[in-house]
Design a protein around this motif. Sequence first.
Motif, PDB file in Angstrom:
ATOM      1  N   SER A 180       3.173  -4.626 191.125  1.00 55.50           N
ATOM      2  CA  SER A 180       3.694  -3.322 191.500  1.00 55.50           C
ATOM      3  C   SER A 180       3.444  -3.037 192.991  1.00 55.50           C
ATOM      4  CB  SER A 180       3.086  -2.239 190.598  1.00 55.50           C
ATOM      5  OG  SER A 180       3.822  -1.045 190.676  1.00 55.50           O
ATOM      6  N   ASP A 282      11.085   5.594 180.200  1.00 50.53           N
ATOM      7  CA  ASP A 282       9.928   5.027 180.887  1.00 50.53           C
ATOM      8  C   ASP A 282      10.394   4.246 182.118  1.00 50.53           C
ATOM      9  OD1 ASP A 282       7.566   3.844 181.687  1.00 50.53           O
ATOM     10  OD2 ASP A 282       7.414   2.483 179.984  1.00 50.53           O
ATOM     11  N   TYR A 284       8.929   2.164 183.771  1.00 49.76           N
ATOM     12  CA  TYR A 284       8.437   0.793 183.790  1.00 49.76           C
ATOM     13  C   TYR A 284       8.954  -0.071 182.633  1.00 49.76           C
ATOM     14  CZ  TYR A 284       5.316   2.619 187.347  1.00 49.76           C
ATOM     15  OH  TYR A 284       4.824   3.205 188.482  1.00 49.76           O
ATOM     16  N   ASP A 285       9.697   0.524 181.740  1.00 54.57           N
ATOM     17  CA  ASP A 285      10.281  -0.243 180.632  1.00 54.57           C
ATOM     18  C   ASP A 285      11.424   0.567 180.056  1.00 54.57           C
ATOM     19  OD1 ASP A 285      10.969  -1.645 178.367  1.00 54.57           O
ATOM     20  OD2 ASP A 285       8.909  -1.966 177.702  1.00 54.57           O
ATOM     21  N   ARG A 288      11.587   2.133 176.481  1.00 50.76           N
ATOM     22  CA  ARG A 288      10.567   3.056 175.985  1.00 50.76           C
ATOM     23  C   ARG A 288      10.751   4.442 176.605  1.00 50.76           C
ATOM     24  NH1 ARG A 288       5.592   0.207 174.659  1.00 50.76           N
ATOM     25  NH2 ARG A 288       4.470   1.973 175.515  1.00 50.76           N
ATOM     26  N   ASP A 290       7.761   6.322 176.891  1.00 50.10           N
ATOM     27  CA  ASP A 290       6.435   6.580 177.456  1.00 50.10           C
ATOM     28  C   ASP A 290       5.864   5.282 177.994  1.00 50.10           C
ATOM     29  OD1 ASP A 290       5.979   9.441 176.619  1.00 50.10           O
ATOM     30  OD2 ASP A 290       6.309   8.531 174.646  1.00 50.10           O
ATOM     31  N   ASP A 291       5.063   5.406 179.063  1.00 53.74           N
ATOM     32  CA  ASP A 291       4.406   4.243 179.648  1.00 53.74           C
ATOM     33  C   ASP A 291       3.344   3.717 178.684  1.00 53.74           C
ATOM     34  OD1 ASP A 291       3.746   2.291 181.436  1.00 53.74           O
ATOM     35  OD2 ASP A 291       2.704   3.605 182.841  1.00 53.74           O
ATOM     36  N   ASP A 322      -0.953   7.045 189.683  1.00 44.69           N
ATOM     37  CA  ASP A 322       0.220   6.225 189.946  1.00 44.69           C
ATOM     38  C   ASP A 322       1.124   6.941 190.938  1.00 44.69           C
ATOM     39  OD1 ASP A 322       2.268   4.406 189.901  1.00 44.69           O
ATOM     40  OD2 ASP A 322       3.055   5.033 187.961  1.00 44.69           O
ATOM     41  N   ASP A 361      12.002  -3.875 183.392  1.00 47.09           N
ATOM     42  CA  ASP A 361      11.418  -2.958 184.370  1.00 47.09           C
ATOM     43  C   ASP A 361      12.510  -2.359 185.233  1.00 47.09           C
ATOM     44  OD1 ASP A 361       9.704  -1.633 186.135  1.00 47.09           O
ATOM     45  OD2 ASP A 361       9.383  -3.418 187.356  1.00 47.09           O
ATOM     46  N   HIS A 423       7.341  -3.737 183.012  1.00 45.26           N
ATOM     47  CA  HIS A 423       6.718  -3.837 184.323  1.00 45.26           C
ATOM     48  C   HIS A 423       5.427  -4.651 184.297  1.00 45.26           C
ATOM     49  CE1 HIS A 423       5.926  -2.312 188.386  1.00 45.26           C
ATOM     50  NE2 HIS A 423       4.717  -1.949 188.010  1.00 45.26           N
ATOM     51  N   GLU A 424       4.563  -4.385 183.328  1.00 47.67           N
ATOM     52  CA  GLU A 424       3.257  -5.031 183.264  1.00 47.67           C
ATOM     53  C   GLU A 424       3.378  -6.291 182.405  1.00 47.67           C
ATOM     54  OE1 GLU A 424       3.896  -1.909 182.187  1.00 47.67           O
ATOM     55  OE2 GLU A 424       2.639  -0.475 183.292  1.00 47.67           O
TER      56      GLU A 424
END
Length: 467
Positions: A180, A282, A284-285, A288, A290-291, A322, A361, A423-424
């Motif tokens: 990130s 989300d 980052y995804d 979704r 929620d993160d 963040d 992501d 993302h992760e």
Amino acid sequence: MFHDDLVTSIPANIPNTMSIDLNTRGAKKARSYSGYAHIDSTENPGSENHLFYWFFESQTCNPHVAVADQQELISSTPLLIWLNGGPGASSLLGLFMENGPLAIGDDAAGTVSVTSTTWNQEAHVVYWDQPLGTGYSYSDAGEYVKGEKALAGMFWEALQKFFGAHPEYARCPLYVCGESYAGKYVPAIALEIDERNRRQEGQHLDLRGISVGNGWIKPELSLRVLIDYAYTTGFLGIGQKESLYEDYAVFQAALHEGKTKKATKLGNDLVADVLAYGGDFDFYDVRRWDDLPMGALRAYLDSADVKNALHVRTDVPWQCADNAGPVAEALVKDNMADASGLYTELVDKGYKTLLYTGNFDTACGYQSTEEILDDLMRRKGPQEHAEWRNAPRVIWTQAQGDPKGFVRRRGNLTQVSVPDSGHEVPAFQPQICREMLYNWLFDRPFAGYDPQQPLKPVNGDAGQRKA
């Protein structure tokens, strides 16, 4: 050899009714150290800055054998630095939620368990909270870093302190890794190490390469891709997309005029609008709403028992944010700056470079990394650019034939796209991500096939392609 930062055990839950022993015979144990690198402040003479680390020795080493009796093994084992982004995100997120030897549950007690997918199975790994104000790291004078050069210089000093206290790891092959916003931190720190090595300052560090997952590298590109991806996946209507393009043009103008603080605000506003129009999916995804949940991690890391075990003062709060709060505010002019040129420098200097992405992501995913690398190779010249574009994009397969990832390699540059991941990547695909890292680190093959090559029979099956 005794170290006063040795971690012998940690609480296995918030109430501290159980513990995890990190240093006994039996199961996969490892030497672990945590504490601070104390650095004299240049902005506030007479005060100090304190960067927190938590180190785990490779499980290939034996914590019950004296260092002197296995120094060759210890020194030949790669040492990975892990950095989360944010700005303001503690690297202990990576430890407990992504690639560390410990994980925390979402139960009320915050039960901690030992993982089977840790990156320290075959490498030493050290998690650093940086820059100042992140995680357990703090400044006596309330100081924050305002740019990558200051950040990298301070981090180099912290590494010198760490290796001064732990000379047994000073000769290890060193790799700087992160995800990130660390897409900015990692190359800046690597180039700082390279420069200090060339100037023969301090302890020479055997820097070998860098690894970045879903890097925030060229924000101007990532924001354009965000709009397109949200539209493609059905989170924006065509009218909303066109309206956002107009806002994007205003952001671009501010960025190109050098109004970096204004550009950061406009860029953050643009992200907020995209998410709002899409019902707050989300960032980052895209699958979704929620993160990834932090669970009880904050309560756990803020407990006095955990801080005592990690050699942290009980009055030091664990800070994690963040892209918000004082850490992000101090880096406001850095946020939207283009860091892609730093990767060109590192590749040109011969350092191994791995960039990987999770394909769901929306923040800084596959397309932006693909275009950044394409531009990087274009800068190197027509021949290098053509060779990169024509390099086989291998489908890296599992035993049953499904893709683990898509891999392109040329020279010292490796790119991997990981399916079914946000993302992760180490959190979504922990086993695949660790295998990817070790393949890159130890020059192991990515077994698979090139779909653009002619069909070849494999094990008598003419329907398979062979790399």
